[in-house]
Design a protein around this motif. Sequence first.
Motif, mmCIF file in Angstrom:
data_model
loop_
_atom_site.group_PDB
_atom_site.id
_atom_site.type_symbol
_atom_site.label_atom_id
_atom_site.label_comp_id
_atom_site.label_asym_id
_atom_site.label_seq_id
_atom_site.Cartn_x
_atom_site.Cartn_y
_atom_site.Cartn_z
ATOM 1 N N THR A 170 74.756 7.190 23.999
ATOM 2 C CA THR A 170 74.212 8.558 24.565
ATOM 3 C C THR A 170 73.361 8.075 25.502
ATOM 4 O O THR A 170 72.106 7.262 25.515
ATOM 5 C CB THR A 170 73.295 9.134 23.554
ATOM 6 O OG1 THR A 170 74.425 9.385 22.259
ATOM 7 C CG2 THR A 170 72.994 10.385 23.976
ATOM 8 N N THR A 220 78.141 9.822 25.942
ATOM 9 C CA THR A 220 77.396 11.147 25.516
ATOM 10 C C THR A 220 76.499 11.435 26.425
ATOM 11 O O THR A 220 75.419 10.980 26.485
ATOM 12 C CB THR A 220 77.010 11.052 23.932
ATOM 13 O OG1 THR A 220 78.056 10.776 23.158
ATOM 14 C CG2 THR A 220 76.295 12.557 23.660
ATOM 15 N N ALA A 260 81.258 13.470 28.348
ATOM 16 C CA ALA A 260 81.493 14.570 27.681
ATOM 17 C C ALA A 260 81.646 15.767 28.494
ATOM 18 O O ALA A 260 82.285 16.761 28.525
ATOM 19 C CB ALA A 260 80.390 14.811 26.551
ATOM 20 N N TRP A 291 78.289 16.724 18.918
ATOM 21 C CA TRP A 291 78.511 15.347 19.216
ATOM 22 C C TRP A 291 79.672 14.955 18.718
ATOM 23 O O TRP A 291 80.487 14.266 19.343
ATOM 24 C CB TRP A 291 77.291 14.437 18.461
ATOM 25 C CG TRP A 291 77.633 12.988 18.523
ATOM 26 C CD1 TRP A 291 77.973 12.345 19.640
ATOM 27 C CD2 TRP A 291 77.058 12.109 17.401
ATOM 28 N NE1 TRP A 291 77.830 11.077 19.345
ATOM 29 C CE2 TRP A 291 77.417 10.887 17.990
ATOM 30 C CE3 TRP A 291 76.525 12.214 16.239
ATOM 31 C CZ2 TRP A 291 77.182 9.670 17.287
ATOM 32 C CZ3 TRP A 291 76.262 11.227 15.649
ATOM 33 C CH2 TRP A 291 76.587 9.690 16.087
#
Length: 463
Positions: free
Chosen positions: A30, A67, A113, A203
Amino acid sequence: MKIYNTLTRKKEEFVPLKSGEVKMYSCGPTVYDYFHIGNARPFIVFDTMRRYLEYSGYKVDFVQNFTDIDDKMIKRANDEGITVKELGDRFIKEYFDDAEALGIHPATVHPKATENIDAIIDIIKRLVDNGYAYNVDGDVYFSTKKFREYGKLSKQPLEELEAGARIDINETKRDAMDFALWKKQKPGEPAWESPWGMGRPGWHIECSAMANKYLGETIDIHSGGQDLIFPHHENEIAQSECANGKPFAHYWMHNGYININNQKMSKSLGNFFTVRDIRKKYDSEVIRFFMLSAHYRNPINFADTLMDQAKSAVERVYTCIENLEFLLQSAHGGDASPALVEKLGGFKEKFIAAMDDDLNTAGAIGAIFDVVYLANTEINGESTEGDIKAALGMIRELGGVLGLFGKETKRPIDAEVESLIEERNRARAEKDWAKADEIRDRLKAMNIILKDTPQGVQWSFAE
């Protein structure tokens, strides 16, 4: 090759879906900060897995996601007064800087994403249409009780998981264990249009969507850290198998935790280190060697004493490489001896056997040190060019599979240093030992170390 499959809790023979090809997905970072030493372990371990599969002749399609939208990113972007995209782009760039330093190859595809919203919406729509997901005023949840095999990866019955989740009951969900696939937009948050209104993906769903888009409905290997087994990977299985009606991944690989000085890494304990921090103290190759010096499924303890041992081990290999390269400069011709070739072949077999045994990189490193020991004890100024090249080539070949020992050992020296070395050689030839020692000391002060050998003077940079 045998792989320990988290799904079955046993070692299994690796048989890919398609002969000669491997489809592999590994969870990426992330991107709200530099990645920490705990993140580095799966990145290095599964990069090594990919390298070994390719070394073994497979064509590997390797996907590792970014992410680039979640709560942490939104908070940090707001705190810094920038957009989430600006934050993500910045730390994706920083990821590649650290990853390249650690010898981690870029994935075949690094999907984001935010650039795959259509694929994410598509898989959520299928889950809603199939009755596995439901919409509550713009929030879409997956219904875990609809998937009878929920918990099969973590090996925990749904009832036990549900008991642990009751502290996080959300009034809009039908069940405590249900999880978000799509989140309704809150004021000031980035959002995308969807059949359920403006919002953003949860997520878990992004990995299912991107694995499906770039690798297909069923993949060979899914990997990540042990902390992702539940709920992330458990939820990926549920989403993917309910959307596609097929098994999601045949093999699940998870690396063990990293402790810092025998304590769990935590910001509150003050032992939270990013790779960027550690690179200031240790060479990146030392970090990679350290990560591969233990079996990937075992916990590993990160401490200065252990890192110093790893540093010494890496230096030992490079010293051997330097010595072989130096000997090669004055070696006489001739092929490698059959006896040496046979010994080196045995070490290569040992290396392959270790890697085939659930990626036992510690055993593989042991085989490389067998080659180093042989080179240090059996190869000298009388050895043929073939012998020297065979030993050197084996260290480079096996090390390359692990992403190690590929650096050039000789850095260029400037004209002044070269002139001093030549001047010292003349002084030694004239038996002017005082002058030779004086020049040696001058070079030492310049971080140049000299070693006199029967083949001539050998120089290296002091560490």
